[in-house]
Design a protein around this motif. Structure first.
Motif: not given
Length: 111
Positions: A16-42
């Motif tokens: 929360v509070g991070l930009m989308a690009v940073d959130a994706r990078e941090i999640a991938r570094a932890r071995g997690l996937w991100l999904s955004a139900p409110d953004r089909p073009d996530f």
């Protein structure tokens, strides 16, 4: 970022509070996937900020789990808060003080 050790469980980072690009990078570094139900073009979203996430930060989940993030507040959340009508409305020509009528003597104790 340093890669996390290959453990079966990982802790969900605070996104929360991070930009989308940073959130994706941090999640991938932890071995997690991100999904955004409110953004089909996530996958193309870059500068929008995360306002909610599930699971909550600190939760332990299996590696390669999906973390859901939202970029818009849902109905009735966020924005300007509750707005209630003010009845009666304030006077349009500014605040007034209650003053004695001119010419009336000031009341003094019993005479």
């Amino acid at each position: 970022m340093y890669p996390t050790p290959k453990t079966p469980e990982v802790r969900v980072p605070r996104l929360v509070g991070l930009m989308a690009v940073d959130a994706r990078e941090i999640a991938r570094a932890r071995g997690l996937w991100l999904s955004a139900p409110d953004r089909p073009d996530f996958h193309r979203t870059v500068v929008d900020h995360v306002v909610r996430q599930y699971p909550q930060p600190g939760a332990e989940v299996p590696r390669d789990s999906m973390v859901y993030v939202w970029f818009d507040f849902g109905p009735g959340e966020g924005a300007g808060g509750v707005r209630e009508p003010r009845v009666p409305p304030p006077p349009s020509d500014g605040p007034h003080r209650a003053l004695d009528e001119p010419g009336e003597p000031c009341a003094v104790g019993p005479a």
